[in-house]
Design a protein around this motif. Structure first.
Motif, PDB file in Angstrom:
ATOM      1  N   GLU A 179       0.716  -1.267  -0.139  1.00  0.00           N
ATOM      2  CA  GLU A 179      -0.011  -0.033  -0.033  1.00  0.00           C
ATOM      3  C   GLU A 179       0.925   1.209  -0.082  1.00  0.00           C
ATOM      4  O   GLU A 179       0.693   2.463  -0.620  1.00  0.00           O
ATOM      5  N   VAL A 180       1.807   1.170   0.913  1.00  0.00           N
ATOM      6  CA  VAL A 180       2.788   2.494   0.686  1.00  0.00           C
ATOM      7  C   VAL A 180       3.665   2.694  -0.502  1.00  0.00           C
ATOM      8  O   VAL A 180       3.735   3.513  -0.997  1.00  0.00           O
ATOM      9  N   LEU A 181       4.026   1.604  -1.301  1.00  0.00           N
ATOM     10  CA  LEU A 181       4.549   1.643  -2.266  1.00  0.00           C
ATOM     11  C   LEU A 181       3.598   2.146  -3.490  1.00  0.00           C
ATOM     12  O   LEU A 181       4.064   3.127  -4.185  1.00  0.00           O
ATOM     13  N   ARG A 182       2.522   1.833  -3.448  1.00  0.00           N
ATOM     14  CA  ARG A 182       1.246   2.306  -4.186  1.00  0.00           C
ATOM     15  C   ARG A 182       1.371   3.988  -4.219  1.00  0.00           C
ATOM     16  O   ARG A 182       1.139   4.837  -5.278  1.00  0.00           O
ATOM     17  N   ILE A 183       1.107   4.207  -2.994  1.00  0.00           N
ATOM     18  CA  ILE A 183       1.199   5.681  -2.407  1.00  0.00           C
ATOM     19  C   ILE A 183       2.349   6.421  -3.163  1.00  0.00           C
ATOM     20  O   ILE A 183       1.950   7.574  -3.570  1.00  0.00           O
ATOM     21  N   LYS A 184       3.480   5.856  -3.115  1.00  0.00           N
ATOM     22  CA  LYS A 184       4.795   6.637  -3.631  1.00  0.00           C
ATOM     23  C   LYS A 184       4.954   6.287  -4.991  1.00  0.00           C
ATOM     24  O   LYS A 184       6.127   6.531  -5.634  1.00  0.00           O
ATOM     25  N   ASP A 185       4.018   5.708  -5.680  1.00  0.00           N
ATOM     26  CA  ASP A 185       4.111   5.490  -7.379  1.00  0.00           C
ATOM     27  C   ASP A 185       4.982   4.524  -7.495  1.00  0.00           C
ATOM     28  O   ASP A 185       5.606   4.545  -8.757  1.00  0.00           O
ATOM     29  N   LEU A 186       5.100   3.576  -6.712  1.00  0.00           N
ATOM     30  CA  LEU A 186       6.183   2.527  -7.118  1.00  0.00           C
ATOM     31  C   LEU A 186       5.410   1.191  -7.148  1.00  0.00           C
ATOM     32  O   LEU A 186       4.218   1.166  -6.553  1.00  0.00           O
ATOM     33  N   ASP A 187       5.805   0.303  -7.901  1.00  0.00           N
ATOM     34  CA  ASP A 187       5.264  -1.172  -7.812  1.00  0.00           C
ATOM     35  C   ASP A 187       5.986  -2.273  -7.460  1.00  0.00           C
ATOM     36  O   ASP A 187       7.186  -2.053  -7.167  1.00  0.00           O
ATOM     37  N   ALA A 188       5.459  -3.355  -7.485  1.00  0.00           N
ATOM     38  CA  ALA A 188       6.341  -4.352  -6.704  1.00  0.00           C
ATOM     39  C   ALA A 188       7.599  -4.678  -7.399  1.00  0.00           C
ATOM     40  O   ALA A 188       8.518  -5.054  -6.946  1.00  0.00           O
ATOM     41  N   GLY A 189       7.502  -4.437  -8.864  1.00  0.00           N
ATOM     42  CA  GLY A 189       8.802  -4.695  -9.445  1.00  0.00           C
ATOM     43  C   GLY A 189       9.792  -3.633  -9.237  1.00  0.00           C
ATOM     44  O   GLY A 189      11.108  -3.889  -9.702  1.00  0.00           O
ATOM     45  N   ASP A 190       9.549  -2.681  -8.555  1.00  0.00           N
ATOM     46  CA  ASP A 190      10.510  -1.571  -8.294  1.00  0.00           C
ATOM     47  C   ASP A 190      11.351  -2.052  -6.997  1.00  0.00           C
ATOM     48  O   ASP A 190      12.483  -1.122  -7.013  1.00  0.00           O
ATOM     49  N   VAL A 191      10.905  -2.944  -6.592  1.00  0.00           N
ATOM     50  CA  VAL A 191      11.959  -3.402  -5.185  1.00  0.00           C
ATOM     51  C   VAL A 191      13.053  -4.384  -5.550  1.00  0.00           C
ATOM     52  O   VAL A 191      12.815  -5.185  -6.054  1.00  0.00           O
ATOM     53  N   ALA A 192      14.236  -3.389  -5.517  1.00  0.00           N
ATOM     54  CA  ALA A 192      15.482  -4.104  -5.906  1.00  0.00           C
ATOM     55  C   ALA A 192      16.031  -4.919  -4.800  1.00  0.00           C
ATOM     56  O   ALA A 192      16.804  -6.025  -5.123  1.00  0.00           O
ATOM     57  N   TYR A 193      15.866  -4.686  -3.594  1.00  0.00           N
ATOM     58  CA  TYR A 193      16.596  -5.315  -2.473  1.00  0.00           C
ATOM     59  C   TYR A 193      15.565  -5.350  -1.174  1.00  0.00           C
ATOM     60  O   TYR A 193      14.836  -4.348  -0.834  1.00  0.00           O
ATOM     61  N   VAL A 194      15.676  -6.475  -0.744  1.00  0.00           N
ATOM     62  CA  VAL A 194      15.243  -6.953   0.856  1.00  0.00           C
ATOM     63  C   VAL A 194      16.550  -7.193   1.631  1.00  0.00           C
ATOM     64  O   VAL A 194      16.926  -8.125   1.390  1.00  0.00           O
ATOM     65  N   PHE A 195      16.790  -6.160   2.641  1.00  0.00           N
ATOM     66  CA  PHE A 195      17.780  -6.489   3.695  1.00  0.00           C
ATOM     67  C   PHE A 195      17.214  -7.004   4.814  1.00  0.00           C
ATOM     68  O   PHE A 195      16.119  -6.385   5.565  1.00  0.00           O
ATOM     69  N   VAL A 196      17.595  -8.033   5.272  1.00  0.00           N
ATOM     70  CA  VAL A 196      17.263  -8.608   6.897  1.00  0.00           C
ATOM     71  C   VAL A 196      18.376  -8.243   7.716  1.00  0.00           C
ATOM     72  O   VAL A 196      19.509  -9.053   7.538  1.00  0.00           O
ATOM     73  N   THR A 197      18.262  -7.389   8.664  1.00  0.00           N
ATOM     74  CA  THR A 197      19.386  -7.197   9.670  1.00  0.00           C
ATOM     75  C   THR A 197      19.752  -8.474  10.374  1.00  0.00           C
ATOM     76  O   THR A 197      21.026  -8.596  10.654  1.00  0.00           O
ATOM     77  N   HIS A 198      19.126  -9.301  10.563  1.00  0.00           N
ATOM     78  CA  HIS A 198      19.227 -10.535  11.318  1.00  0.00           C
ATOM     79  C   HIS A 198      18.016 -11.482  11.004  1.00  0.00           C
ATOM     80  O   HIS A 198      16.953 -10.988  10.418  1.00  0.00           O
ATOM     81  N   ILE A 199      18.136 -12.735  11.039  1.00  0.00           N
ATOM     82  CA  ILE A 199      17.094 -13.725  10.878  1.00  0.00           C
ATOM     83  C   ILE A 199      16.089 -13.860  11.977  1.00  0.00           C
ATOM     84  O   ILE A 199      15.292 -14.874  11.982  1.00  0.00           O
ATOM     85  N   HIS A 200      16.097 -13.203  13.208  1.00  0.00           N
ATOM     86  CA  HIS A 200      14.913 -13.233  14.070  1.00  0.00           C
ATOM     87  C   HIS A 200      13.695 -13.075  13.363  1.00  0.00           C
ATOM     88  O   HIS A 200      13.658 -12.222  12.352  1.00  0.00           O
ATOM     89  N   LEU A 201      12.672 -13.675  13.629  1.00  0.00           N
ATOM     90  CA  LEU A 201      11.406 -13.795  13.035  1.00  0.00           C
ATOM     91  C   LEU A 201      10.683 -12.456  12.858  1.00  0.00           C
ATOM     92  O   LEU A 201       9.644 -12.318  12.036  1.00  0.00           O
ATOM     93  N   ASP A 202      10.832 -11.467  13.663  1.00  0.00           N
ATOM     94  CA  ASP A 202      10.123 -10.107  13.671  1.00  0.00           C
ATOM     95  C   ASP A 202      11.004  -9.370  12.636  1.00  0.00           C
ATOM     96  O   ASP A 202      10.452  -8.114  12.352  1.00  0.00           O
ATOM     97  N   HIS A 203      12.085  -9.895  12.240  1.00  0.00           N
ATOM     98  CA  HIS A 203      12.787  -9.164  11.263  1.00  0.00           C
ATOM     99  C   HIS A 203      12.928  -9.881   9.899  1.00  0.00           C
ATOM    100  O   HIS A 203      12.794  -9.165   8.670  1.00  0.00           O
TER     101      HIS A 203
END
Ligand SMILES: [Zn+2]
Length: 336
Positions: free
Chosen positions: A71-95
Protein backbone atom coordinates in the motif's frame (compact mmCIF):
# COMPACT_ATOMS: atom_id res chain seq x y z
CA UNK A 1 -11.60 -1.21 12.45
CA UNK A 2 -8.75 1.22 11.88
CA UNK A 3 -9.71 3.25 8.82
CA UNK A 4 -6.05 3.75 7.95
CA UNK A 5 -5.45 0.04 7.73
CA UNK A 6 -4.78 -0.92 4.10
CA UNK A 7 -6.98 -3.59 2.56
CA UNK A 8 -5.69 -7.05 3.30
CA UNK A 9 -3.45 -5.96 6.16
CA UNK A 10 -3.89 -7.86 9.38
CA UNK A 11 -4.90 -5.64 12.26
CA UNK A 12 -2.44 -5.79 15.13
CA UNK A 13 -3.74 -7.42 18.30
CA UNK A 14 -3.67 -4.06 20.10
CA UNK A 15 -5.43 -1.05 18.55
CA UNK A 16 -3.54 2.15 17.74
CA UNK A 17 -3.61 4.75 20.49
CA UNK A 18 -2.86 8.49 20.43
CA UNK A 19 0.58 7.50 21.75
CA UNK A 20 1.35 5.14 18.86
CA UNK A 21 3.50 6.43 15.99
CA UNK A 22 1.66 6.84 12.65
CA UNK A 23 1.44 3.82 10.33
CA UNK A 24 3.95 5.48 8.03
CA UNK A 25 6.59 8.03 9.02
CA UNK A 26 8.44 9.80 6.19
CA UNK A 27 11.96 11.09 6.91
CA UNK A 28 14.36 12.82 4.50
CA UNK A 29 16.66 11.09 1.97
CA UNK A 30 13.80 8.88 0.75
CA UNK A 31 13.57 6.95 4.00
CA UNK A 32 10.27 5.93 5.65
CA UNK A 33 9.28 3.71 8.56
CA UNK A 34 6.27 1.49 7.90
CA UNK A 35 4.55 -0.23 10.81
CA UNK A 36 4.88 -4.01 10.41
CA UNK A 37 1.62 -4.48 12.37
CA UNK A 38 3.43 -6.97 14.57
CA UNK A 39 1.76 -7.59 17.98
CA UNK A 40 1.08 -3.90 18.69
CA UNK A 41 1.32 -0.60 16.82
CA UNK A 42 4.75 0.99 17.04
CA UNK A 43 6.55 -2.23 17.99
CA UNK A 44 8.27 -3.19 14.74
CA UNK A 45 9.12 -1.06 11.72
CA UNK A 46 9.99 -1.95 8.15
CA UNK A 47 12.20 0.77 6.71
CA UNK A 48 11.78 1.78 3.09
CA UNK A 49 14.59 3.48 1.18
CA UNK A 50 13.67 5.00 -2.18
CA UNK A 51 16.45 5.94 -4.58
CA UNK A 52 15.78 7.06 -8.16
CA UNK A 53 12.54 5.10 -8.56
CA UNK A 54 13.88 1.93 -6.95
CA UNK A 55 13.03 0.67 -3.49
CA UNK A 56 14.86 -1.25 -0.81
CA UNK A 57 13.31 -2.57 2.38
CA UNK A 58 15.15 -3.02 5.66
CA UNK A 59 13.59 -5.89 7.62
CA UNK A 60 10.26 -7.46 6.79
CA UNK A 61 8.16 -8.00 9.86
CA UNK A 62 6.17 -11.16 9.22
CA UNK A 63 4.43 -12.64 6.18
CA UNK A 64 1.31 -10.58 6.89
CA UNK A 65 3.28 -7.30 6.95
CA UNK A 66 3.61 -7.27 3.17
CA UNK A 67 0.12 -5.83 2.52
CA UNK A 68 0.95 -2.62 4.38
CA UNK A 69 4.21 -2.28 2.45
CA UNK A 70 2.46 -2.76 -0.92
CA UNK A 71 0.00 0.00 0.00
CA UNK A 72 2.83 2.42 0.86
CA UNK A 73 4.61 1.58 -2.42
CA UNK A 74 1.40 2.40 -4.33
CA UNK A 75 1.10 5.75 -2.55
CA UNK A 76 4.68 6.52 -3.59
CA UNK A 77 3.99 5.55 -7.23
CA UNK A 78 6.14 2.46 -7.01
CA UNK A 79 5.12 -1.07 -7.84
CA UNK A 80 6.24 -4.49 -6.71
CA UNK A 81 8.73 -4.72 -9.59
CA UNK A 82 10.56 -1.63 -8.35
CA UNK A 83 11.74 -3.33 -5.17
CA UNK A 84 15.40 -4.08 -5.84
CA UNK A 85 16.49 -5.31 -2.42
CA UNK A 86 15.14 -6.81 0.76
CA UNK A 87 17.65 -6.45 3.58
CA UNK A 88 17.23 -8.51 6.74
CA UNK A 89 19.44 -7.18 9.54
CA UNK A 90 19.27 -10.61 11.20
CA UNK A 91 17.08 -13.66 10.94
CA UNK A 92 14.95 -13.37 14.09
CA UNK A 93 11.38 -13.75 12.93
CA UNK A 94 10.19 -10.22 13.72
CA UNK A 95 12.85 -9.08 11.20
CA UNK A 96 13.05 -11.88 8.63
CA UNK A 97 9.85 -13.89 9.17
CA UNK A 98 8.30 -12.20 6.13
CA UNK A 99 11.36 -12.54 3.88
CA UNK A 100 10.01 -15.48 1.86
CA UNK A 101 6.63 -13.82 1.32
CA UNK A 102 8.30 -10.50 0.43
CA UNK A 103 10.55 -12.21 -2.13
CA UNK A 104 7.50 -13.93 -3.60
CA UNK A 105 5.66 -10.60 -3.99
CA UNK A 106 8.68 -8.60 -5.22
CA UNK A 107 9.84 -10.61 -8.24
CA UNK A 108 12.97 -8.54 -9.03
CA UNK A 109 14.28 -8.26 -5.49
CA UNK A 110 17.45 -9.81 -4.12
CA UNK A 111 17.60 -10.77 -0.46
CA UNK A 112 20.73 -9.55 1.35
CA UNK A 113 21.51 -11.44 4.54
CA UNK A 114 24.42 -12.09 6.91
CA UNK A 115 26.43 -15.17 5.83
CA UNK A 116 25.37 -16.98 9.04
CA UNK A 117 21.69 -16.48 8.18
CA UNK A 118 21.67 -17.28 4.47
CA UNK A 119 21.02 -21.04 4.64
CA UNK A 120 18.09 -20.49 7.03
CA UNK A 121 16.46 -18.18 4.50
CA UNK A 122 16.82 -20.81 1.76
CA UNK A 123 15.53 -23.53 4.09
CA UNK A 124 13.57 -22.05 7.00
CA UNK A 125 12.70 -25.45 8.53
CA UNK A 126 15.05 -25.01 11.49
CA UNK A 127 13.88 -21.45 12.17
CA UNK A 128 10.27 -22.61 12.12
CA UNK A 129 11.01 -25.64 14.32
CA UNK A 130 12.80 -23.63 16.99
CA UNK A 131 10.14 -20.92 17.11
CA UNK A 132 7.42 -23.58 17.22
CA UNK A 133 9.07 -25.09 20.30
CA UNK A 134 8.93 -21.70 22.00
CA UNK A 135 5.39 -20.68 21.04
CA UNK A 136 3.56 -23.91 20.17
CA UNK A 137 2.16 -24.60 16.72
CA UNK A 138 -1.10 -22.63 16.92
CA UNK A 139 0.49 -19.52 18.40
CA UNK A 140 3.36 -19.72 15.91
CA UNK A 141 0.87 -19.78 13.00
CA UNK A 142 -1.01 -16.84 14.47
CA UNK A 143 2.13 -14.76 14.94
CA UNK A 144 4.09 -15.66 11.81
CA UNK A 145 1.77 -17.39 9.34
CA UNK A 146 3.51 -19.49 6.72
CA UNK A 147 7.27 -19.03 6.23
CA UNK A 148 8.29 -19.52 2.61
CA UNK A 149 11.83 -20.50 1.57
CA UNK A 150 13.79 -18.07 -0.64
CA UNK A 151 15.38 -19.37 -3.87
CA UNK A 152 19.12 -19.68 -3.25
CA UNK A 153 20.00 -17.78 -6.44
CA UNK A 154 18.21 -14.68 -5.13
CA UNK A 155 20.19 -14.56 -1.89
CA UNK A 156 23.25 -12.31 -1.54
CA UNK A 157 25.47 -12.87 1.48
CA UNK A 158 26.85 -9.69 3.04
CA UNK A 159 30.07 -10.34 4.96
CA UNK A 160 31.75 -7.65 7.05
CA UNK A 161 32.76 -4.67 4.90
CA UNK A 162 30.44 -5.64 2.01
CA UNK A 163 29.63 -2.68 -0.26
CA UNK A 164 26.42 -2.57 -2.24
CA UNK A 165 25.48 -0.08 -4.93
CA UNK A 166 21.74 0.52 -4.51
CA UNK A 167 20.87 2.36 -7.71
CA UNK A 168 23.90 4.64 -7.28
CA UNK A 169 23.56 4.94 -3.50
CA UNK A 170 26.44 3.25 -1.67
CA UNK A 171 25.54 1.08 1.31
CA UNK A 172 28.12 -0.50 3.61
CA UNK A 173 27.38 -3.64 5.63
CA UNK A 174 29.11 -4.28 8.95
CA UNK A 175 29.10 -7.50 10.94
CA UNK A 176 27.65 -6.46 14.32
CA UNK A 177 27.32 -9.37 16.77
CA UNK A 178 26.11 -8.88 20.35
CA UNK A 179 22.34 -9.27 19.93
CA UNK A 180 22.81 -12.12 17.44
CA UNK A 181 25.76 -13.59 15.56
CA UNK A 182 23.84 -13.34 12.27
CA UNK A 183 23.37 -9.58 12.55
CA UNK A 184 24.63 -6.85 10.22
CA UNK A 185 24.08 -3.11 10.30
CA UNK A 186 23.92 -0.93 7.18
CA UNK A 187 25.66 2.43 6.87
CA UNK A 188 24.00 4.80 4.40
CA UNK A 189 26.51 7.52 3.60
CA UNK A 190 23.91 9.72 1.89
CA UNK A 191 21.86 10.17 5.07
CA UNK A 192 24.85 9.64 7.41
CA UNK A 193 22.69 7.02 9.10
CA UNK A 194 22.85 3.44 10.23
CA UNK A 195 20.07 0.90 9.93
CA UNK A 196 20.79 -0.94 13.15
CA UNK A 197 18.19 -3.71 13.46
CA UNK A 198 18.48 -4.53 17.18
CA UNK A 199 22.21 -3.75 17.62
CA UNK A 200 21.60 -0.18 18.84
CA UNK A 201 18.81 -1.39 21.12
CA UNK A 202 15.13 -0.56 21.23
CA UNK A 203 13.48 2.86 21.42
CA UNK A 204 9.71 3.15 21.47
CA UNK A 205 8.32 6.48 20.37
CA UNK A 206 5.85 6.42 23.28
CA UNK A 207 8.78 7.11 25.64
CA UNK A 208 9.93 10.27 23.80
CA UNK A 209 10.09 13.40 25.95
CA UNK A 210 10.29 16.68 24.00
CA UNK A 211 12.17 15.06 21.15
CA UNK A 212 14.59 13.11 23.36
CA UNK A 213 14.40 9.36 22.97
CA UNK A 214 14.89 6.58 25.52
CA UNK A 215 16.98 3.65 24.26
CA UNK A 216 17.60 0.29 25.97
CA UNK A 217 19.34 -2.95 25.03
CA UNK A 218 17.76 -6.21 23.90
CA UNK A 219 19.41 -9.34 25.30
CA UNK A 220 17.03 -11.90 23.81
CA UNK A 221 17.98 -15.60 23.48
CA UNK A 222 20.11 -17.32 22.33
CA UNK A 223 23.22 -15.42 21.22
CA UNK A 224 23.44 -12.41 23.54
CA UNK A 225 27.13 -11.57 23.97
CA UNK A 226 27.81 -8.46 26.08
CA UNK A 227 31.44 -7.99 25.02
CA UNK A 228 30.44 -8.16 21.35
CA UNK A 229 27.49 -5.83 22.00
CA UNK A 230 29.85 -3.18 23.41
CA UNK A 231 32.26 -3.57 20.48
CA UNK A 232 29.49 -3.33 17.88
CA UNK A 233 28.14 -0.13 19.46
CA UNK A 234 31.61 1.43 19.37
CA UNK A 235 32.03 0.35 15.79
CA UNK A 236 28.80 2.04 14.75
CA UNK A 237 29.76 5.22 16.61
CA UNK A 238 33.19 5.29 14.93
CA UNK A 239 31.37 6.40 11.75
CA UNK A 240 29.96 9.41 13.63
CA UNK A 241 26.43 8.80 12.31
CA UNK A 242 23.74 11.48 12.60
CA UNK A 243 20.88 9.02 13.01
CA UNK A 244 20.09 5.40 13.64
CA UNK A 245 17.01 3.68 12.25
CA UNK A 246 15.90 1.04 14.73
CA UNK A 247 13.54 -1.76 13.79
CA UNK A 248 11.90 -1.11 17.19
CA UNK A 249 11.08 1.76 16.33
CA UNK A 250 12.13 4.24 13.66
CA UNK A 251 14.66 7.06 13.63
CA UNK A 252 16.57 8.29 16.66
CA UNK A 253 19.16 11.05 16.95
CA UNK A 254 21.40 12.13 19.90
CA UNK A 255 23.48 9.02 19.24
CA UNK A 256 26.53 9.90 21.40
CA UNK A 257 24.19 10.26 24.40
CA UNK A 258 22.39 7.00 23.64
CA UNK A 259 25.63 5.09 23.09
CA UNK A 260 26.77 5.99 26.62
CA UNK A 261 23.38 4.93 28.02
CA UNK A 262 23.45 1.69 26.04
CA UNK A 263 26.92 0.75 27.32
CA UNK A 264 25.74 1.47 30.86
CA UNK A 265 22.48 -0.47 30.50
CA UNK A 266 24.20 -3.50 28.97
CA UNK A 267 26.50 -3.57 32.00
CA UNK A 268 23.52 -3.11 34.33
CA UNK A 269 21.69 -6.05 32.71
CA UNK A 270 24.76 -8.26 33.04
CA UNK A 271 25.31 -7.21 36.68
CA UNK A 272 21.70 -8.08 37.59
CA UNK A 273 21.98 -11.44 35.84
CA UNK A 274 25.21 -12.31 37.65
CA UNK A 275 23.80 -11.28 41.02
CA UNK A 276 20.66 -13.39 40.56
CA UNK A 277 22.44 -16.37 38.99
CA UNK A 278 21.66 -18.78 41.84
CA UNK A 279 18.48 -17.40 43.41
CA UNK A 280 15.34 -19.57 43.47
CA UNK A 281 12.63 -18.47 41.01
CA UNK A 282 15.39 -16.87 38.99
CA UNK A 283 13.27 -15.98 35.96
CA UNK A 284 10.71 -14.13 38.09
CA UNK A 285 13.42 -12.32 40.05
CA UNK A 286 15.24 -11.29 36.88
CA UNK A 287 12.06 -10.09 35.22
CA UNK A 288 11.18 -7.98 38.25
CA UNK A 289 14.61 -6.40 38.58
CA UNK A 290 15.04 -5.68 34.89
CA UNK A 291 11.55 -4.19 34.76
CA UNK A 292 12.29 -2.00 37.77
CA UNK A 293 15.65 -0.87 36.33
CA UNK A 294 14.06 0.28 33.08
CA UNK A 295 11.00 1.78 34.77
CA UNK A 296 13.20 3.96 37.01
CA UNK A 297 15.37 5.03 34.06
CA UNK A 298 12.28 5.95 32.02
CA UNK A 299 10.81 7.96 34.89
CA UNK A 300 14.18 9.74 35.35
CA UNK A 301 14.14 10.43 31.60
CA UNK A 302 11.00 12.52 32.27
CA UNK A 303 8.37 10.23 30.77
CA UNK A 304 4.89 11.24 31.88
CA UNK A 305 3.14 7.93 31.18
CA UNK A 306 1.72 6.09 34.17
CA UNK A 307 3.83 3.31 35.65
CA UNK A 308 1.28 0.83 34.36
CA UNK A 309 1.54 2.19 30.81
CA UNK A 310 5.34 2.06 30.98
CA UNK A 311 5.30 -1.51 32.31
CA UNK A 312 2.86 -2.60 29.61
CA UNK A 313 5.07 -1.18 26.86
CA UNK A 314 8.12 -2.90 28.38
CA UNK A 315 6.68 -6.24 29.40
CA UNK A 316 7.41 -8.21 26.23
CA UNK A 317 11.05 -7.06 26.06
CA UNK A 318 11.70 -7.46 29.78
CA UNK A 319 10.53 -11.08 29.61
CA UNK A 320 12.67 -11.78 26.54
CA UNK A 321 15.69 -9.99 28.07
CA UNK A 322 15.37 -12.14 31.21
CA UNK A 323 15.21 -15.30 29.08
CA UNK A 324 18.25 -14.27 27.06
CA UNK A 325 20.29 -13.43 30.15
CA UNK A 326 19.40 -16.79 31.69
CA UNK A 327 20.53 -18.57 28.56
CA UNK A 328 23.80 -16.59 28.69
CA UNK A 329 24.29 -17.46 32.38
CA UNK A 330 23.69 -21.15 31.72
CA UNK A 331 26.31 -21.50 29.02
CA UNK A 332 29.47 -23.11 30.36
CA UNK A 333 31.91 -20.55 31.79
CA UNK A 334 29.74 -17.62 30.64
CA UNK A 335 28.69 -14.84 32.97
CA UNK A 336 31.15 -15.71 35.74
ZN1 LIG B 1 13.84 -7.51 16.94
Amino acid sequence: MDKHLPAGAKAPAVPRSPLSPPRVTDYDNGISAIDADYLRPGLAAIHLIVEGGKAALVDTGTSSSVAGVMEVLRIKDLDAGDVAYVFVTHIHLDHAGGAGEFMHRFPHAKLVVHPRGARHMADPARLVASATTVYGEAEFKRMYGVIRPVEANRIIEAPDGFNLDFNGRPLLFLDTPGHARHHYCIFDRQSQSFFTGDTFGLSYREFDVEGMEFVFPTTTPVQFDPAAAHTSLDRIMSYDPAYAFLTHYGRISHLPHHAVEMHDLIDAHVAIARRLRNVPERHTALTEELGELLLQRIIAHGCKLTQEEIRNLLSLDVGLNAQGLEHWLDQASEGR
